[in-house]
Write a protein that holds these residues in place. Sequence first.
Motif, mmCIF file in Angstrom:
data_model
loop_
_atom_site.group_PDB
_atom_site.id
_atom_site.type_symbol
_atom_site.label_atom_id
_atom_site.label_comp_id
_atom_site.label_asym_id
_atom_site.label_seq_id
_atom_site.Cartn_x
_atom_site.Cartn_y
_atom_site.Cartn_z
ATOM 1 N N LEU A 50 0.871 -1.221 -0.018
ATOM 2 C CA LEU A 50 -0.037 -0.112 0.065
ATOM 3 C C LEU A 50 0.881 1.202 -0.051
ATOM 4 C CD1 LEU A 50 -2.670 1.371 0.323
ATOM 5 C CD2 LEU A 50 -2.423 1.093 2.852
ATOM 6 N N ARG A 51 0.518 2.198 -0.985
ATOM 7 C CA ARG A 51 1.443 3.247 -1.340
ATOM 8 C C ARG A 51 0.627 4.557 -1.034
ATOM 9 N NH1 ARG A 51 2.181 6.532 -5.792
ATOM 10 N NH2 ARG A 51 3.632 7.784 -5.967
ATOM 11 N N ILE A 52 0.917 5.326 0.158
ATOM 12 C CA ILE A 52 -0.068 6.550 0.258
ATOM 13 C C ILE A 52 1.124 7.641 0.252
ATOM 14 C CG2 ILE A 52 -1.067 7.992 2.044
ATOM 15 C CD1 ILE A 52 -2.352 5.133 3.061
ATOM 16 N N ILE A 53 0.308 8.651 -0.318
ATOM 17 C CA ILE A 53 1.096 10.033 -0.428
ATOM 18 C C ILE A 53 0.210 11.068 0.483
ATOM 19 C CG2 ILE A 53 1.796 12.039 -1.717
ATOM 20 C CD1 ILE A 53 2.191 10.149 -4.098
ATOM 21 N N SER A 54 0.904 11.434 1.372
ATOM 22 C CA SER A 54 0.339 12.230 2.448
ATOM 23 C C SER A 54 1.509 13.338 3.001
ATOM 24 C CB SER A 54 -0.534 11.548 3.506
ATOM 25 O OG SER A 54 -0.877 12.717 4.589
ATOM 26 N N TYR A 55 1.203 14.542 3.207
ATOM 27 C CA TYR A 55 2.414 15.401 3.722
ATOM 28 C C TYR A 55 2.112 15.599 5.287
ATOM 29 C CZ TYR A 55 3.622 16.496 -0.971
ATOM 30 O OH TYR A 55 4.067 16.396 -2.133
#
Length: 77
Positions: A50-55
């Motif tokens: 699972l790859r998530i982009i979140s800052y």
Amino acid sequence: MDTIENFNHILLFKTNICCDNDKQLLHNLLDNHPHIQCWNIDMEDSDCVLRIISYTLPREQIIEMINHHGYQCCELT
């Protein structure tokens, strides 16, 4: 001067989410989350990554959210 790019906003997790029904849960859970810009899952990978982009979203919160729904999730190292 060389610029070093920071990739701390790309979060990777090992899961047991491995079929379309499981992936549908992620759509319902992650698509409208205000702190997730983008996500995908590689169900063909043996780790079901699972790859998530979140800052702003902490890794621990994502793990807790996925585990709360009955799936295994841990940070991929």
